[in-house]
Design a protein around this motif. Structure first.
Motif, PDB file in Angstrom:
ATOM      1  N   LYS A   1       2.074   1.738  -3.483  1.00 24.14           N
ATOM      2  CA  LYS A   1       0.993   2.201  -4.357  1.00 24.14           C
ATOM      3  C   LYS A   1       0.711   3.690  -4.183  1.00 24.14           C
ATOM      4  O   LYS A   1       0.440   4.397  -5.154  1.00 24.14           O
ATOM      5  CB  LYS A   1      -0.271   1.385  -4.067  1.00 24.14           C
ATOM      6  N   THR A   2       0.777   4.177  -2.961  1.00 24.92           N
ATOM      7  CA  THR A   2       0.436   5.580  -2.703  1.00 24.92           C
ATOM      8  C   THR A   2       1.644   6.511  -2.689  1.00 24.92           C
ATOM      9  O   THR A   2       1.503   7.710  -2.894  1.00 24.92           O
ATOM     10  CB  THR A   2      -0.299   5.712  -1.358  1.00 24.92           C
TER      11      THR A   2
ATOM     12  N   GLU B   1       0.834  -1.205   0.000  1.00 22.95           N
ATOM     13  CA  GLU B   1       0.000   0.000   0.000  1.00 22.95           C
ATOM     14  C   GLU B   1       0.871   1.259   0.000  1.00 22.95           C
ATOM     15  O   GLU B   1       0.563   2.251  -0.670  1.00 22.95           O
ATOM     16  CB  GLU B   1      -0.933  -0.006   1.213  1.00 22.95           C
TER      17      GLU B   1
END
Length: 258
Positions: free
Chosen positions: A166-167, A163
């Motif tokens: 991804k961010t 995550e």
């Protein structure tokens, strides 16, 4: 050229779209037509078009169901033809992953703009697929969505690390910075990451960054140096080297389509 299939039960509308529209000028070719949803489904499975243009209300199977069913086997973009009376119903067809809606009678200028956008999306998607294929042959494929769906109770640190990628792929990321944030040791996170994904943290990060770089390059709005910075590569030469590793092309040749 984009391969187009038209499914419309009204002959005059279907034939009008096929024979009076400047498909060649739009960079398209109509590969098949269908007079009902059931026929349309069979034609989609047979011809595997890039774009399906379909009426909502058709005999045997409506356009939304046809698109949903065909999408299970064939990858394509879809456009629903609708009237003002049906428009609110059409907007509820999000579950069918319809790309766009066009009101009847079809405005050719609006259709041309839409087909241009879909062509860009399809080209970008194909190039991303190619990169992932190369990544698979080189070091194992990166399927981000698969890894994001892992059982959090068993792989929570790996899932949270993905995550973060991804961010925050555009920022300075390292296994050390993420492990500090998660409250575990870098060696533990590195080991678990490799166990779960079959790849090192750095390899996974680079693959995701390159996939995002391709999206930016395909817009034609950014210079290579700007894309390098935006995707977390502070060194231009390093970006070019990593890009070529996964695409087998330099960024400049990739943009030229060479």
């Amino acid at each position: 050229m984009l391969r187009v299939l038209i499914a419309e039960d009204e002959d005059i509308i279907r034939k009008g779209l096929i024979y009076t529209t400047d498909w060649i000028g739009m960079g398209c070719v109509v590969v098949a037509e269908a007079a009902n949803g059931q026929e349309g489904l069979l034609k989609i499975l047979e011809h595997k078009p890039d774009v399906v243009i379909a009426d909502i209300c058709m005999p045997f199977m409506d356009g939304i169901e046809m698109i949903k069913e065909a999408s299970r086997s064939v990858k394509f973009k879809s456009i629903l033809l609708t009237s003002y009376a049906e428009f609110e119903y059409a907007r509820r067809a999000i579950a069918a992953k319809v790309s766009e809606y066009l009101l009847k009678p079809v405005d050719e200028e609006k259709l041309a703009v839409l087909m241009k956008r879909l062509e860009e999306e399809i080209t970008s998607s194909r190039q991303l697929d190619y990169v992932m294929e190369q990544a698979e042959s080189e070091a194992g494929i990166m399927n981000l969505e698969y890894y994001m769906q892992l059982d959090l109770s068993e792989n929570k640190y790996v899932s949270r690390a993905i995550e973060e990628i991804k961010t925050g792929y555009g920022d300075k990321l390292s296994v050390e910075s993420i492990s500090d944030k998660l409250g575990v040791s870098a060696s533990y996170l590195s080991r678990k990451f490799k166990e779960v994904t079959g790849q090192t943290f750095l390899d996974f990060l680079n693959k995701y960054r390159i996939s995002q770089a391709i999206v930016l390059l395909n817009t034609g709005q950014y210079r290579i140096g700007e894309v390098s910075d935006a995707t977390g590569f502070t060194d231009y030469k390093h970006f070019c080297a990593v890009f070529k590793k996964y695409t087998l092309k330099s960024p400049s040749k990739f943009m030229k389509g060479v």
